[in-house]
Design an enzyme around this catalytic site. Structure first.
Site, mmCIF file in Angstrom:
data_model
loop_
_atom_site.group_PDB
_atom_site.id
_atom_site.type_symbol
_atom_site.label_atom_id
_atom_site.label_comp_id
_atom_site.label_asym_id
_atom_site.label_seq_id
_atom_site.Cartn_x
_atom_site.Cartn_y
_atom_site.Cartn_z
ATOM 1 N N CYS A 195 0.847 -1.123 0.116
ATOM 2 C CA CYS A 195 0.143 -0.049 0.142
ATOM 3 C C CYS A 195 0.728 1.149 0.160
ATOM 4 O O CYS A 195 0.387 2.492 -0.343
ATOM 5 C CB CYS A 195 -0.885 -0.053 1.112
ATOM 6 S SG CYS A 195 -2.187 -1.589 1.280
ATOM 7 N N HIS A 249 -8.934 3.025 -3.161
ATOM 8 C CA HIS A 249 -7.470 2.752 -2.866
ATOM 9 C C HIS A 249 -6.910 1.891 -3.829
ATOM 10 O O HIS A 249 -6.809 0.705 -3.495
ATOM 11 C CB HIS A 249 -7.326 2.099 -1.382
ATOM 12 C CG HIS A 249 -6.246 1.731 -0.755
ATOM 13 N ND1 HIS A 249 -4.927 2.399 -1.151
ATOM 14 C CD2 HIS A 249 -5.903 0.586 0.048
ATOM 15 C CE1 HIS A 249 -3.839 1.750 -0.728
ATOM 16 N NE2 HIS A 249 -4.515 0.818 0.191
ATOM 17 N N CYS A 265 -0.719 2.425 6.491
ATOM 18 C CA CYS A 265 -0.535 1.197 6.877
ATOM 19 C C CYS A 265 -0.146 0.452 5.633
ATOM 20 O O CYS A 265 -0.439 0.506 4.483
ATOM 21 C CB CYS A 265 -1.576 0.521 7.722
ATOM 22 S SG CYS A 265 -2.997 0.408 6.925
ATOM 23 N N GLY A 323 0.503 -3.622 4.325
ATOM 24 C CA GLY A 323 0.229 -5.080 4.469
ATOM 25 C C GLY A 323 1.336 -5.901 4.978
ATOM 26 O O GLY A 323 2.688 -5.731 4.828
#
Length: 419
Positions: free
Chosen positions: A119, A375, A405, A407
């Protein structure tokens, strides 16, 4: 600086105590600053049914890269390197992105690569290019990100683990689905569903207001693409110019009616988590002295970035650790930051991180976030830069922080200044 001093200073950042002169220092202009002279993104569209559902990631990226040339008027031959963050593409999307840059108008002398830090890929791409410039490796570069979740999202995104990986508890936790671990984290941390739904509703409401007022217009590049009508089967050309996931009329009360997605008594559902989306973004970076020599308009500058690790099952806590570290590296306090763009992977983690850090929600995602407009995994980090810099300029503010954040249990954050 010793370890004890660093810990003490970090405590000051968490409590909001300013580092003396920190904000004034990063507002100073130096010839060797790494500056942004153009940034933009495509609209974000709903995965599987939105405007880009039939458009390959490379095609979206090519359109956005072409827009960077058009906006900046840069001679594309001066761009040394382009780094594209992308998560789901087979083979890392390296071949397609090289082709996309050629289609966009960059010559064969412009190098291209892709990267995947999930991300944060789009942000990592921007930071890598900035660091290449700082190190003297290149003079001008582009950090970008793209994702077609319509065409490349699915179970194949994660490979099966070997017995060796499965035997290690923390390693095995790396493949726990984000929704499942976020549900568990929300329960453990006591993040109430009502609070999550209120935060999510606010994201939608802010995005609706921003869209109606045209606040996304400066950052979004309209793109013409082919679209197959699901009802008639007819393929036609359309122009995609608006985030099509933004929905009016969303309230905490309406979200409260949606069934939990990951547990019968859970709190996380489609309405308070990020949307599956398609989109691309790009940021043109160079030294200030280079920008001035070329007559480029400077819209902001990169200050610093942080990357941290947390336990895989605590993935959502990444911003809580990454934000104060980035602020510390910049020599600023929490309250020196005017706007925080914290990716809304889930309302639970974004809300918890902001509250734990004592960040006023008035400063968080003032135009909404991923819950409201999506996203696209590899794109978001680069998208945040455009969203942040244009909003800072519009409001006359100066200092911003982008974070997310990541993964498998990480977090990333960067500090930017608008000019």
């Amino acid at each position: 600086m010793g370890a004890f001093d660093r810990i003490s200073q970090l405590g000051g950042q968490l409590s909001g105590n300013p580092t003396a002169g920190g904000r004034d220092k990063i507002l100073e202009k130096r010839p060797d600053d790494v500056v942004v002279t153009a940034c933009c993104r495509s609209a974000f569209t709903k995965g599987g049914k939105g405007g880009f559902k039939d458009t390959a990631a490379a095609d979206i990226m090519a359109g956005v890269l072409q827009a960077i040339i058009d906006r900046s008027k840069i001679n594309p031959a001066l761009v040394d390197d382009i780094c594209v963050g992308t998560v789901l593409a087979p083979g890392g999307g390296a071949t397609e992105m090289r082709a996309a840059t050629l289609v966009a108008g960059f010559p064969e002398t412009t190098a291209v690569r892709t990267l995947n830090r999930q991300c944060s890929s789009g942000l990592q791409a921007c930071v890598d290019v900035a660091n290449q410039i700082k190190a003297g490796m290149i003079d001008i570069g582009i950090g970008a990100g793209v994702e077609s979740m319509s065409l490349q999202y699915g179970p194949s995104a994660v490979t099966e683990f070997s017995d060796l990986l499965e035997a290690n508890v923390e390693a095995a936790n790396c493949k726990v689905p984000m929704g499942v671990l976020s549900e568990a984290m929300a329960k453990d941390l006591g993040v109430a569903r009502a609070d999550q739904d209120a935060f999510a509703a606010s994201s939608y409401q802010k995005a609706v207001r921003a869209q109606k007022e045209g606040l996304f217009d400066n950052e979004i590049v309209p793109l013409k693409v082919k679209f197959e009508d699901p009802k008639s089967g007819e393929t036609k050309e359309i122009t995609v110019a608006r985030d099509d996931g933004v929905r009016d009329g969303i309230t905490a009360q309406s979200l409260a009616k949606i069934k939990p997605a990951f547990a019968a008594d859970g709190s996380i559902h489609a309405g308070n988590a990020s949307q599956i989306s398609d989109g691309a973004a790009a940021v043109l970076l160079m030294r200030r002295s280079t920008a001035e020599k070329l007559g480029q308009t400077i819209i902001g500058k990169y200050v610093c970035a942080s990357i941290v690790g947390v336990k895989p099952l605590l993935m959502g806590q990444g911003p809580w650790k990454a934000i104060p570290k980035a602020n510390e590296l910049a020599g600023i306090s929490r309250d020196d930051v005017d706007i925080y763009e914290i990716n809304e992977a889930f309302a639970s983690q974004c809300l918890w991180s902001a509250k734990q850090l004592g960040i006023s929600l008035d400063k968080v995602n003032p135009k909404g976030g991923a819950i409201a407009f999506g996203h696209p995994l590899g794109c978001t980090g680069a998208r945040q830069v455009s969203t942040l810099l244009y909003e800072l300029k519009r409001t006359g503010k100066k200092v911003g922080n982008t974070s997310m954040c990541i993964g498998t249990g990480m977090g990333m954050s960067a500090v930017w200044v608008a000019e």
